[in-house]
Design an enzyme around this catalytic site. Sequence first.
Site, PDB file in Angstrom:
ATOM      1  CD1 TRP A  52      -0.972   2.211   2.079  1.00  0.00           C
ATOM      2  CD2 TRP A  52      -2.423   1.929   1.080  1.00  0.00           C
ATOM      3  NE1 TRP A  52      -1.726   3.674   2.724  1.00  0.00           N
ATOM      4  CE2 TRP A  52      -3.281   2.686   1.600  1.00  0.00           C
ATOM      5  CE3 TRP A  52      -3.990   1.274   1.132  1.00  0.00           C
ATOM      6  CZ2 TRP A  52      -4.312   3.808   1.807  1.00  0.00           C
ATOM      7  CZ3 TRP A  52      -5.124   1.900   0.562  1.00  0.00           C
ATOM      8  CH2 TRP A  52      -5.187   2.816   0.814  1.00  0.00           C
ATOM      9  CB  ILE A  53       1.669   3.775  -1.962  1.00  0.00           C
ATOM     10  CG1 ILE A  53       1.358   4.644  -2.792  1.00  0.00           C
ATOM     11  CG2 ILE A  53       2.867   3.165  -2.116  1.00  0.00           C
ATOM     12  CD1 ILE A  53       1.767   4.960  -4.121  1.00  0.00           C
ATOM     13  CG  ASN A  54      -0.999   7.226   2.311  1.00  0.00           C
ATOM     14  OD1 ASN A  54      -1.329   5.798   2.926  1.00  0.00           O
ATOM     15  ND2 ASN A  54      -1.915   7.839   3.182  1.00  0.00           N
ATOM     16  CG  ASP A  55      -0.834  11.384   1.974  1.00  0.00           C
ATOM     17  OD1 ASP A  55      -2.087  10.465   2.135  1.00  0.00           O
ATOM     18  OD2 ASP A  55      -1.470  11.800   3.292  1.00  0.00           O
ATOM     19  CD1 TRP A  79      -2.986   4.765   5.138  1.00  0.00           C
ATOM     20  CD2 TRP A  79      -3.682   4.186   7.027  1.00  0.00           C
ATOM     21  NE1 TRP A  79      -2.389   5.308   6.252  1.00  0.00           N
ATOM     22  CE2 TRP A  79      -3.611   5.177   7.366  1.00  0.00           C
ATOM     23  CE3 TRP A  79      -4.568   3.737   8.590  1.00  0.00           C
ATOM     24  CZ2 TRP A  79      -2.904   5.308   8.763  1.00  0.00           C
ATOM     25  CZ3 TRP A  79      -4.323   4.016   9.509  1.00  0.00           C
ATOM     26  CH2 TRP A  79      -3.563   5.049   9.830  1.00  0.00           C
ATOM     27  CD1 TRP A 114       1.080   8.194  10.692  1.00  0.00           C
ATOM     28  CD2 TRP A 114      -1.164   9.208  10.942  1.00  0.00           C
ATOM     29  NE1 TRP A 114       0.094   7.279  11.365  1.00  0.00           N
ATOM     30  CE2 TRP A 114      -1.400   8.002  10.778  1.00  0.00           C
ATOM     31  CE3 TRP A 114      -1.977  10.590  11.323  1.00  0.00           C
ATOM     32  CZ2 TRP A 114      -2.078   7.412  11.826  1.00  0.00           C
ATOM     33  CZ3 TRP A 114      -3.496   9.799  11.994  1.00  0.00           C
ATOM     34  CH2 TRP A 114      -3.501   8.370  12.028  1.00  0.00           C
ATOM     35  CB  SER A 115       0.934  13.604   5.562  1.00  0.00           C
ATOM     36  OG  SER A 115       1.034  12.469   4.773  1.00  0.00           O
ATOM     37  NE  ARG A 178      -5.078  13.687   9.409  1.00  0.00           N
ATOM     38  CZ  ARG A 178      -6.422  13.405  10.214  1.00  0.00           C
ATOM     39  NH1 ARG A 178      -6.530  13.885  10.871  1.00  0.00           N
ATOM     40  NH2 ARG A 178      -7.280  13.485   9.237  1.00  0.00           N
ATOM     41  CG  ASP A 179      -1.656  15.699   7.192  1.00  0.00           C
ATOM     42  OD1 ASP A 179      -0.533  14.766   7.516  1.00  0.00           O
ATOM     43  OD2 ASP A 179      -2.841  15.604   7.047  1.00  0.00           O
TER      44      ASP A 179
HETATM   45  N1  DQQ Z   1      -3.095  10.235   5.482  1.00  0.00           N
HETATM   46  C1  DQQ Z   1      -3.857  11.405   5.835  1.00  0.00           C
HETATM   47  C2  DQQ Z   1      -2.961  12.287   6.201  1.00  0.00           C
HETATM   48  C3  DQQ Z   1      -2.608  11.278   6.910  1.00  0.00           C
HETATM   49  C4  DQQ Z   1      -1.741  10.624   6.389  1.00  0.00           C
HETATM   50  C5  DQQ Z   1      -4.570  11.715   4.038  1.00  0.00           C
HETATM   51  C6  DQQ Z   1      -2.175   9.194   7.673  1.00  0.00           C
HETATM   52  O1  DQQ Z   1      -4.050  12.913   7.118  1.00  0.00           O
HETATM   53  O2  DQQ Z   1      -1.503  12.375   8.108  1.00  0.00           O
HETATM   54  O3  DQQ Z   1      -4.360  10.990   3.274  1.00  0.00           O
HETATM   55  O4  DQQ Z   1      -1.105   8.348   5.945  1.00  0.00           O
END
Ligand code: DQQ
Length: 582
Positions: A52-55, A79, A114-115, A178-179
């Site tokens: 899995w991948i995300n941001d 995830w 996280w991001s 976050r982020d």
């Molecule tokens: N993915 C969310 C962010 C968070 C991260 C957005 C967690 O808010 O930091 O897709 O994988």
Amino acid sequence: MAAAPLIVSLLCCAALAVHASHVVYPELQSLEAKEVGQELRTGYHFQPPKHWINDPNGPMYYKGLYHLFYQYNPKGAVWGNIIWAHSVSTDLIDWVALEPGIYPSKPFDINGCWSGSATILPNGVPVIMYTGIDPNERQVQNVAYPANLSDPFLRKWVKPDYNPIINPDRGINASAFRDPTTAWYGPDGHWRLVVGSKENMRGIAVLYRSRDFRRWIRAHHSLHAGFTGMWECPDFFPVAVAGGRRHHQSGVDTAELRDSTVAAEVKYVLKVSLDATRYEYYTIGWYDHSKDRYTPDLAFPDNDYGLRYDYGDFYASKSFYDPVKKRRVLWGWANESDTVPDDRQKGWAGIQAIPRKIFLSRGGRQLIQWPVEEIKSLRAKHVNVSDKAVKGGEYFKVGGFKSVQSDVEAAFMIKNLEKAEKFDMAWRTDAQGLCKKLNSHVKGGVGPFGLWLLASDDLKERTAVFFRVFKKNDTSYVVLMCNDPTRSSFESQIYRPTFAGFVNIDIAKTKKIALRTLIDHSVVESFGAGGKTCILTRVYPKKAVGDNAHLFVFNNGESDIKLTNLRAWEMKTPTMNKRLGQ
Ligand code: DQQ
């Protein structure tokens, strides 16, 4: 994967929603993929070998290399177990996978990394700011520095013990915080950054300032806020305006904001990712450095009807300034839209969209996006069609090349707008609903015309990317750009939303509209009118795969159109995330 374990996992796993906004499947998140399904894997989009991948996280350029970190589950295709995987490239095309950059190792990130973003300090040192999940499941902001600045690969990162540098205190919701963005340095000598948050239904860009990058103080006011629910992955950056000293397509580095003359002659973009809808929107506006206030221009809707980078499946995006080509480059995550059992079976989920150069349009009314020029180096076998009339109800196949992994550029000429359907002003804020109602199978006046791609020979499977022109009044028209995947696959379980956006173009004047579409097995990434409206979609054909995937041009409107030119290239497969030395 064998059918039995697949069914068991389907039955046993109730999906739980967590604060991260990603759905959690506890039983699946640490199930290693035994095999990796190749059929629908993308060829030239960024993707790790499995899982899995995300941001996209902390993109930057350092000592000859582009770095891309991204949210990654090293243990499974859903995830969970999130770390920052790390890849490098010299050209944004061929990627080498390195060891993970940031992973849980300290109390301040033991439950997840996280991001976040990267900032290059004035002395050239890159710093990463990211969200850590602490033992109490609180979201805190941390900093990490490279262990060895002479290593251009930046393999090892050190997390100082004084982390977290920002805590969710003074009334901040610790599970919605976050982020962090790239930091910028104001003329007063203080750093600033923004963290995404929410207060009830109010999304907030919480503003912090620091003199030394270590002690961060929350400002009394936020940079901006809006009633759209949680703001994830905010991005805040300057853009050049046409007529200024700098060409409007050139990027502006956030670091240049130290110089008050630069700061005064640019505009600013604030982009937020809406957890509630999984869409992003942006505004363009002014930023007053002395007051630290961002005010979007009135012309821009500051809500979920606002302008979007992409009207399809594109989320948690992040831009960075590329000092080599003096441009701003945008990365965005494209999630799968198949089912979780499908992802388990494939052994992978998620890709990054092709990086896009992003800049303010000449008139300042929107951002323009275009695939980075480097991807042209992948173009191989080429076909060309010119000056071909496509009568209402006609279509034809573009043969002579393999379109399953291709780059297609087409220009359509509309001879006559008289038959354009009447535009109902109620549709103004609902392009997607309009495209759902008037999809590619519904005959129109001017349009739908465009491409059927990833199409089987008998056209039973096909994805449509098209335009439809409406008449607003005697002199003005509305152009809708759509992506209709409703017939993209025989598989009926797959989520197949029609995506759409309006195109800001005076079609009565131009009479022409261009479309560029990047096709890559299970992704279709389209750029309308030179990058004014972009739509990415994920599709999973059963029959239209490999050499059985074809490209057609169609016109399902009453009015004839002319395909003035279509150029299409097969795309080569770059090195995609091989480990160094493999
Ligand atoms: N993915 C969310 C962010 C968070 C991260 C957005 C967690 O808010 O930091 O897709 O994988």
